[in-house]
Write a protein that holds these residues in place. Structure first.
Motif, PDB file in Angstrom:
ATOM      1  N   PRO A 192       0.843  -1.200   0.000  1.00 20.79           N
ATOM      2  CA  PRO A 192       0.000   0.000   0.000  1.00 20.79           C
ATOM      3  C   PRO A 192       0.878   1.250   0.000  1.00 20.79           C
ATOM      4  CG  PRO A 192       0.108  -0.925   2.205  1.00 20.79           C
ATOM      5  CD  PRO A 192       0.839  -1.890   1.306  1.00 20.79           C
ATOM      6  N   LYS A 231      -8.588  -6.593   6.556  1.00 12.38           N
ATOM      7  CA  LYS A 231      -7.839  -6.321   5.331  1.00 12.38           C
ATOM      8  C   LYS A 231      -7.929  -7.473   4.333  1.00 12.38           C
ATOM      9  CE  LYS A 231      -4.773  -3.081   7.638  1.00 12.38           C
ATOM     10  NZ  LYS A 231      -3.485  -2.873   8.323  1.00 12.38           N
ATOM     11  N   ASN A 277      -8.755   3.145   5.474  1.00 10.95           N
ATOM     12  CA  ASN A 277      -8.053   2.571   4.315  1.00 10.95           C
ATOM     13  C   ASN A 277      -8.735   1.327   3.760  1.00 10.95           C
ATOM     14  OD1 ASN A 277      -6.057   4.577   4.462  1.00 10.95           O
ATOM     15  ND2 ASN A 277      -4.797   3.347   5.842  1.00 10.95           N
ATOM     16  N   ASP A 301     -12.137   7.674   3.145  1.00  9.79           N
ATOM     17  CA  ASP A 301     -11.707   6.307   3.450  1.00  9.79           C
ATOM     18  C   ASP A 301     -10.787   6.311   4.668  1.00  9.79           C
ATOM     19  OD1 ASP A 301     -11.340   3.548   3.072  1.00  9.79           O
ATOM     20  OD2 ASP A 301      -9.639   3.850   1.700  1.00  9.79           O
ATOM     21  N   LEU A 357      -8.772   1.567   0.034  1.00 11.42           N
ATOM     22  CA  LEU A 357      -7.399   1.458  -0.461  1.00 11.42           C
ATOM     23  C   LEU A 357      -7.041  -0.017  -0.640  1.00 11.42           C
ATOM     24  CD1 LEU A 357      -4.297   3.444   0.723  1.00 11.42           C
ATOM     25  CD2 LEU A 357      -4.192   0.957   0.557  1.00 11.42           C
ATOM     26  N   TRP A 358      -7.362  -0.833   0.362  1.00 10.41           N
ATOM     27  CA  TRP A 358      -7.053  -2.266   0.262  1.00 10.41           C
ATOM     28  C   TRP A 358      -7.930  -2.957  -0.778  1.00 10.41           C
ATOM     29  CZ3 TRP A 358      -2.844  -4.655   2.002  1.00 10.41           C
ATOM     30  CH2 TRP A 358      -2.086  -4.011   2.980  1.00 10.41           C
ATOM     31  N   LEU A 387       0.687   4.585   1.285  1.00  9.62           N
ATOM     32  CA  LEU A 387      -0.132   5.368   2.206  1.00  9.62           C
ATOM     33  C   LEU A 387      -0.007   6.866   1.978  1.00  9.62           C
ATOM     34  CD1 LEU A 387       0.370   3.302   5.487  1.00  9.62           C
ATOM     35  CD2 LEU A 387      -1.463   3.135   3.782  1.00  9.62           C
ATOM     36  N   ARG A 444      -3.353   7.921   0.252  1.00 11.06           N
ATOM     37  CA  ARG A 444      -4.632   7.607   0.882  1.00 11.06           C
ATOM     38  C   ARG A 444      -5.554   8.828   0.864  1.00 11.06           C
ATOM     39  NH1 ARG A 444      -4.958   8.813   6.546  1.00 11.06           N
ATOM     40  NH2 ARG A 444      -6.396   7.059   6.753  1.00 11.06           N
TER      41      ARG A 444
END
Length: 375
Positions: free
Chosen positions: A87, A297, A100, A97, A103-104, A89, A92
Motif C-alpha cells: 500500500p 484487510k 483505508n 476512506d 485502499l485495500w 499510504l 490515501r
C-alpha cells in the motif's frame, strides 16, 4: 476502490453547469490537447517496449486496475520469483476512506489483474498476505514459470486493457438472466457474496441510500476539499499528474483549475449530486453489492479481487459499470444498509451499477518507474 474506488471513485462532478456560468464560450486553456490526452491514456494500455522483463509487464497490467479517486495507491517490488504489492499510504484519502478500507480494495483489484495475467502467460502463482504491521504490509505473489497457460481465462485477460469505470448514463436495457448468473458466479467466493438488484422495487431503496450518502458527503467540507484535490480539471493537469479523476473521463470540458474553483462550490452539493445519480442509476440495468463475511484487510482485498472479476467479465460482455459506494462509505448508512438487507453480521463493502452504454475516454496511469518500490 474508493475500488470510492475500490476506491473509486464513481460518477463524480458533472460540470454541466458551466454553460450557465458563461464557461461554454470560453476557449479551453490547457497545454494538452484532447488528442494528447487520449494518446497518453492509450500508451498505458500497451506493452512497455523499454523492457523485456516479463514480470515488469505483469506489474503494468496490475496497475490497470481501478482505485478510489484513481489514486493508484500501490507500490510494487519485483524479484526473479516474486512480486509484492505494497500500500502507498502517501496516496490515501482519509476523508472518504479513514480506515483505508477502499485502499485495500484497490490493491485487491491490482492483485486480481496480476494473477490473471501471470496465469495466462504461463506462471503458477501462490499468494501470501503479510498484514500484521502497519507500514510494512504487503501482498506477496510467488511465481513459477511452467511455460504453458496454467489457467485458461482469455476473456478476463483480454479485458484488462479495456476495462473502465464508465461514468455516464446507460440505455436502460436489461441484462439477460444467463449473463447475470455468469457475473454472479465469477464474483462470488473467498468469503464474498454478490447481491443483485435488477427490479425497481429493489433498486429504489439503494438509490435512497446513495442519495443519503450524497447528503452527508456533499455537506462535509473535508470530503469536498479532498475530492477537489483529486479532480484533474484540464487535460494538461491530468497528463502532468497521471492520476486522479480527469474531467475528460467524466464527460466534462477541459478548463484550468483556477477557473474551476470559481464555481466548484455551486456544483459540489447534495442537490446536484442527487440529480446526477438519480439519472445514472435509473438508466442502469441493475446494481450489485459485494458483501463480506468479515471486515478486515483480507476481506477488503478479496472484495477488490471479486469486483475486478465482475468488471473484466462484464467488459467482455460489453456491459459497463461504475461505483455508487456512498452507502458503504458513510458509517451510519452502512449500518442501516446491513439492517435493510438482513445481512446478519455480514458487511457491505462495494456498491456499483451496471448496464449498456457508450465507452468513455480511458483514465490515466502513472509510469512504471513511479510505482516501483525502492528498497
Amino acid at each position: 476502490m474508493k475500488p470510492t474506488s475500490l476506491q473509486n471513485r464513481r460518477d463524480m462532478l458533472r460540470i454541466t453547469g458551466a454553460s450557465a456560468l458563461g464557461l461554454a464560450i470560453v476557449p479551453t486553456l490547457t497545454s494538452c490537447s484532447t488528442t494528447d490526452y487520449d494518446t497518453v491514456a492509450s500508451k498505458a494500455r500497451l506493452p512497455d517496449t523499454r523492457t523485456k522483463q516479463a514480470l515488469i509487464e505483469l506489474v503494468r497490467l496490475a496497475t490497470l486496475a481501478p482505485s478510489g479517486h484513481n489514486t493508484q495507491p500501490w507500490k510494487f517490488a519485483v524479484t526473479p520469483n516474486e512480486i509484492r504489492i505494497y500500500p502507498d499510504l502517501t496516496r490515501r484519502v482519509p476523508a472518504v476512506d479513514p480506515d483505508n478500507r477502499e485502499l485495500w480494495i484497490s490493491l485487491g483489484g491490482a492483485l486480481e489483474n496480476l494473477i490473471i495475467s501471470a496465469e495466462h502467460t504461463g506462471y503458477q502463482t501462490d499468494i501470501a498476505y503479510s498484514l500484521g504491521t502497519t507500514g510494512d504490509e504487503y501482498i506477496a505473489v510467488s511465481l513459477k514459470q511452467v511455460g504453458a497457460k496454467t489457467v485458461e481465462q482469455p476473456l478476463f485477460f483480454s479485458a484488462i486493457p479495456v476495462r473502465q469505470c464508465t461514468r455516464n448514463a446507460y440505455d436502460g436495457k436489461p441484462v439477460v438472466v444467463a449473463n447475470l448468473k455468469k457475473l454472479e458466479s465469477a464474483t462470488a467466493g473467498a468469503g464474498i457474496t454478490p447481491m443483485l438488484f435488477t427490479s425497481a422495487a429493489t433498486i429504489e431503496p439503494m438509490l435512497g441510500y446513495v442519495n443519503a450518502g450524497n447528503d452527508r458527503q456533499m455537506t462535509n467540507n473535508n470530503f469536498k476539499r479532498e475530492l477537489t484535490d483529486w479532480i484533474r480539471f484540464s487535460n494538461g493537469e491530468a497528463v502532468k499528474k497521471m492520476d486522479g479523476l480527469a474531467s475528460r473521463v467524466m464527460g466534462n470540458p477541459s478548463i484550468p483549475r483556477w477557473m474551476a474553483t470559481l464555481f466548484i462550490g455551486s456544483l459540489l452539493n447534495p442537490k446536484a449530486e442527487t440529480k446526477k445519480d438519480d439519472k445514472f442509476i435509473r438508466s442502469s440495468s441493475g446494481m450489485m453489492l459485494l458483501v463480506s463475511a468479515n471486515n478486515d484487510k483480507t476481506a477488503w482485498i478479496e472484495t477488490g479481487r471479486a469486483y475486478e472479476r465482475f468488471a473484466l467479465l462484464s467488459t467482455a460482455m460489453n456491459i459497463k459499470n461504475a461505483f455508487m459506494n456512498q452507502p458503504c462509505e458513510v458509517p451510519e448508512l452502512r449500518s442501516q444498509l446491513q439492517a435493510h438487507l438482513n445481512l446478519n453480521g455480514a458487511f457491505p463493502q462495494l456498491l456499483f451499477r451496471f448496464g449498456y452504454g457508450p465507452a468513455m475516454p480511458q483514465s490515466l496511469r502513472r509510469p512504471l518507474e513511479q510505482v516501483m518500490r525502492v528498497s
